[in-house]
Design a protein around this motif. Structure first.
Motif: not given
Length: 218
Positions: A88, A91, A101
């Motif tokens: 995360d 990312s 995303q």
């Protein structure tokens, strides 16, 4: 996390976790609950009868709005959470291979695997609803003679795929990646890849990894 190699089709990042988090993850694997792939091979989309008998542990999923059957939502309350957080936190660095995303993918999974001597993974390309796949290595040590290299085929050019294996055109050229500890490899969907079998010289040493997918909601 340091980017140490990149191409259009895949990237390698080293020193992904801190020593403390890596040691905790190894302890989690040693004490974890794993099942042989052979117990559910009929449901596997990739592992074939000639791939030996790797073991798989419970998955963790991140960013799935309703939860994924058979997976524990993040935070799972175990050492895998550290890798989820690292993915995360970094990312943006993965975008060239995973996409963005909310556009290319909605959630990602983390599944522990153990590969003992004689086990590997046949050629496949993780297409369909997945934008990318990845593998993270966490074993204590790995020697070149022990096998288990990640084989990555060609440059995405179907014309370079020489023969059919398990119904898939296999590339005639490509790259390999050594499974160094604390290494993350991210592979763009549609890129043929395989895991070379763990060699008998590995003895009792087991390839320990977490693999997963960046994928869209179905």
């Amino acid at each position: 996390m340091e980017l140490t190699f990149k191409s259009e089709m895949f990237a390698i990042f080293d020193d992904v976790l801190t020593r403390v988090d890596l040691d905790a993850l190894r302890k989690h694997f040693r004490e974890g609950r794993f099942s042989h792939i052979s117990n559910f091979r009929a449901r596997s989309r990739v592992f074939g009868i000639l791939d030996g008998d790797p073991l798989v542990g419970p998955s963790v999923v991140q960013h799935h709005p309703t939860g994924l059957k058979g997976a524990t939502p993040y935070p799972a309350g175990n050492a895998i959470d550290a890798l989820v957080q690292a993915l995360d936190d970094n990312s943006n660095e993965l975008v060239p291979w995973t996409g963005t995303q909310g556009v290319s993918w909605d959630f990602f999974t983390c599944t522990p695997y153990l590969y003992p001597v004689g086990s590997g993974l046949s050629w496949h390309d993780d297409a369909e609803e997945r934008s990318a796949s990845y593998v993270f290595y966490l074993h204590d040590d790995w020697r070149a003679s022990w096998g288990a290299e990640l084989l990555i085929g060609g440059n995405g050019d179907v014309a370079n795929r020489a023969e059919l294996l398990n119904g898939m055109p296999v590339p005639s050229v490509g790259s390999y990646v050594m499974p160094h500890p604390n290494r993350l490899v991210v592979i763009k969907s549609g890129t043929p890849h395989a895991v070379k079998r763990v060699d008998v010289t590995a003895g009792e040493n087991i390839r320990m990894s977490i693999a997963g997918f960046f994928q869209q909601l179905s």
